[in-house]
Design a protein around this motif. Structure first.
Motif, mmCIF file in Angstrom:
data_model
loop_
_atom_site.group_PDB
_atom_site.id
_atom_site.type_symbol
_atom_site.label_atom_id
_atom_site.label_comp_id
_atom_site.label_asym_id
_atom_site.label_seq_id
_atom_site.Cartn_x
_atom_site.Cartn_y
_atom_site.Cartn_z
ATOM 1 N N ALA A 107 17.013 68.626 20.397
ATOM 2 C CA ALA A 107 15.780 67.838 20.318
ATOM 3 C C ALA A 107 14.772 68.489 19.371
ATOM 4 C CB ALA A 107 15.159 67.685 21.704
ATOM 5 N N ALA A 108 14.739 69.822 19.345
ATOM 6 C CA ALA A 108 13.769 70.531 18.507
ATOM 7 C C ALA A 108 13.971 70.253 17.023
ATOM 8 C CB ALA A 108 13.843 72.034 18.773
ATOM 9 N N LEU A 109 15.198 69.887 16.621
ATOM 10 C CA LEU A 109 15.488 69.666 15.195
ATOM 11 C C LEU A 109 15.595 68.198 14.823
ATOM 12 C CD1 LEU A 109 18.129 72.474 14.469
ATOM 13 C CD2 LEU A 109 15.635 72.552 14.267
ATOM 14 N N THR A 162 9.446 64.041 20.342
ATOM 15 C CA THR A 162 10.633 64.734 20.841
ATOM 16 C C THR A 162 10.516 66.238 20.638
ATOM 17 O OG1 THR A 162 12.040 62.819 20.486
ATOM 18 C CG2 THR A 162 13.134 64.941 20.581
ATOM 19 N N PHE A 163 9.932 66.640 19.502
ATOM 20 C CA PHE A 163 9.727 68.071 19.262
ATOM 21 C C PHE A 163 8.805 68.665 20.319
ATOM 22 C CE2 PHE A 163 7.129 71.442 17.305
ATOM 23 C CZ PHE A 163 8.131 72.370 17.072
ATOM 24 N N LEU A 176 10.672 63.009 25.417
ATOM 25 C CA LEU A 176 11.942 63.034 24.698
ATOM 26 C C LEU A 176 12.453 61.616 24.478
ATOM 27 C CD1 LEU A 176 13.711 65.950 26.611
ATOM 28 C CD2 LEU A 176 12.689 66.060 24.337
ATOM 29 N N LYS A 177 13.144 61.424 23.375
ATOM 30 C CA LYS A 177 13.744 60.130 23.107
ATOM 31 C C LYS A 177 15.121 60.347 22.507
ATOM 32 C CE LYS A 177 11.301 59.851 18.686
ATOM 33 N NZ LYS A 177 10.364 59.090 17.862
ATOM 34 N N ARG A 178 15.988 59.388 22.707
ATOM 35 C CA ARG A 178 17.338 59.481 22.155
ATOM 36 C C ARG A 178 17.309 59.064 20.695
ATOM 37 N NH1 ARG A 178 22.059 55.910 22.104
ATOM 38 N NH2 ARG A 178 23.935 57.191 22.017
ATOM 39 N N ILE A 189 8.738 77.916 16.346
ATOM 40 C CA ILE A 189 7.753 77.443 17.328
ATOM 41 C C ILE A 189 8.410 77.253 18.684
ATOM 42 C CG2 ILE A 189 6.259 75.509 17.953
ATOM 43 C CD1 ILE A 189 5.742 75.111 14.960
ATOM 44 N N ASN A 190 9.603 76.659 18.699
ATOM 45 C CA ASN A 190 10.320 76.459 19.950
ATOM 46 C C ASN A 190 10.601 77.793 20.638
ATOM 47 O OD1 ASN A 190 13.159 75.901 21.504
ATOM 48 N ND2 ASN A 190 11.897 74.043 21.406
#
Length: 518
Positions: free
Chosen positions: A393-395, A277-278, A505-507, A409-410
């Motif tokens: 999503a990044a966190l 996801t990250f 990405l995932k939930r 990084i993001n």
């Protein structure tokens, strides 16, 4: 490599709803940092005239901020993780405010460029640590809601910069662009000192000094190479000023990765990139910067030089894109908490693709901007949805001791996406422009003269050659042909990114947990 450090740690001990004053402090800082990426663009002609500066010196008023921002963000983010995100966020705010004051009183272009560099260092710390501080201060559904607002501020600030700059330049002067940051910065620092908190955690505080140097030099080489190409799109890639820097950046990146994999206490936990996801959030961040934010440069030229609108008018028209994040950000944050990141992020990327495709279909050779309203609406909706989803999503599944680095990084992916986007889009547009001019003038000496002047100088050259029949129409159509080619490429990129992010990405069901269970 310590893979266990990436896993989300134990829950906070005191469940509570964090104060909105925290968001105001962080949001004001982020808004200033994002505005200053683009706000100065419309003031460049005025500054150039006042300081009697050449083109390169004037261009570095923009590049000094971009370069120092991208180069310093990873180092500041890591220092924040090690020695306090709040401390380095507030320090960055102070540096940014000081840099703004220096810009406002600059006596010449050199002083202004140095001051913009100082601003860029402060802006890097603000944006690099702000998302991590949101993660520290908010949890559960409240965090996804707040990250929605945070993402909207990022999208809105980047988009609305030229409009704000145009208002200040037209009704005050260019120094007001920087003066306004001083009271805003002081208010944000005061609120931050009083209200921002952070999660403290046990971690080794060994400093990977070589890792910091390598990461900084890697980003510096890539950014300088891209900026050299951006400053002269007609220059071949295969020159030392471009290829040399990019190759050096690639070599340093390889050395950095090898070092980080083997050093006992790495600067960057590369296990972050094992979190799917990250990675998806970084891909989406780079895509929106590459596709939409970089395109603003060429859309502004289209509407201002080729359609004939004033800078202030173009800024107002672009509100149709930039207002959506401000209006819908909180609601999108709520939706992210309810249905997850993947659906929202992919829908936003797809909407952007539709917007660019509609612009390609409807633009033709029209000289009025109203024909673009449907496209702008789709672009605005995509812009509203993407930042809240990818910031959350990044966190996801990132431990507090890695949040600053993950946020940094993001942000680097956003900045590099913008740099690559401006260069690559410029090359695509120039190729279409050149092809159209050459076909229209049968590869004559005049055709080469127009092509060598570049698409940005097209309309000025057309007025100079106004006695020649149809030359204005030819040059105008050539720029439009370049734009159409560019719109097709960007549409494909957004569609490919939509598909890629759907699989990356995932939930995370944890989004739906209440704060005391996070």
């Amino acid at each position: 490599m310590h893979n266990e450090d990436v896993i989300k740690p134990s829950p906070p001990q005191q469940p509570r709803k964090a104060s909105w004053l925290i968001l105001i402090s962080i949001g004001l800082g982020v808004l200033m940092a994002m505005l200053d990426v683009t706000i100065v663009n419309v003031a460049l002609p005025t500054i150039q005239k006042e300081f009697h500066a050449n083109f390169i010196s004037t261009q570095w008023i923009v590049n000094a901020y971009t370069a120092t921002y991208a180069i310093s963000i990873l180092m500041i983010s890591k220092l924040g993780d090690l020695h306090g995100k709040k401390r380095f966020f507030l320090l960055s705010m102070a540096v940014f405010t000081l840099g703004s004051f220096m810009c406002a009183v600059a006596p010449n272009s050199l002083f202004l460029n140095v001051s913009r560099g100082i601003e860029g260092i402060g802006g890097a710390g603000i944006l690099g640590l702000s998302m991590a501080l949101v993660g520290d201060n908010y949890g559960g559904k409240q965090r996804t809601f707040i990250l929605g607002i945070w993402g909207s501020i990022v999208g809105f600030g980047t988009s609305v910069g030229p409009l704000v700059g145009g208002v200040f330049v037209q009704y005050f002067n260019w120094r007001a662009i920087f003066l306004i940051n001083i009271p805003v910065g002081l208010i944000a620092m005061y609120l931050g000192i009083r209200h921002i908190t952070e999660k403290f955690h046990t971690q080794d505080r060994h400093l990977d000094f070589l890792g910091m140097i390598l990461s900084t030099l890697t980003v510096a080489c890539i950014v300088i190479g891209l900026l050299n190409k951006e400053n002269d799109l007609s220059k071949s890639w295969f020159t030392f000023q471009i290829t040399g820097w990019l190759v050096a950046g690639g070599v340093l990146l390889g050395i950095f990765i090898l070092w980080e994999l083997h050093v006992t206490y790495p600067m960057m936990n590369l296990a972050l990139f094992k979190e799917r996801t990250f990675v998806g959030s970084c891909v989406a961040a780079a895509t929106i910067s590459f596709g939409l934010f970089a395109f603003y440069t060429y859309m502004t030229i289209l509407m201002q030089d080729y359609m004939g609108y004033s800078p202030l008018a173009v800024g107002c028209q672009r509100l149709l894109i930039s207002a959506f994040p401000l209006i819908l950000g909180a609601f999108v944050g709520y939706l992210v908490g309810r249905i997850g990141n993947r659906l929202i992020a992919c829908a936003a990327l797809f909407l952007e693709g539709i917007g660019f495709f509609l612009m390609h279909i409807m633009l033709g050779y029209h000289l009025t901007w109203t024909i673009l309203i449907p496209a702008f609406i789709f672009m605005g909706l995509g812009n509203a949805g993407i930042n809240p989803a990818i910031s959350n999503a990044a966190l996801e599944n990132i431990a507090p001791q890695n949040m600053g680095m993950a946020s940094g990084i993001n942000s680097v992916f956003r900045q590099l996406g913008n740099c690559f986007g401006i260069v690559v889009q410029g090359l695509i547009l120039s190729a279409g422009y050149q092809n159209s001019i050459m076909n229209g003038l049968h590869h004559s000496a005049l055709a080469w003269h127009i092509v060598n002047a570049g698409p940005f100088a097209g309309m000025a050259l057309a007025k100079h050659l106004s006695r020649m029949p149809n030359i204005l129409l030819l040059i105008q159509h050539a720029y439009y042909d370049g734009i159409h080619r560019l719109l097709c490429v960007i549409t494909v990129i957004f569609i490919l990114s939509t598909v890629g992010c759907w699989f990356l990405l995932k939930r995370n069901p944890a989004n739906d947990l209440p704060l005391d269970q996070q």
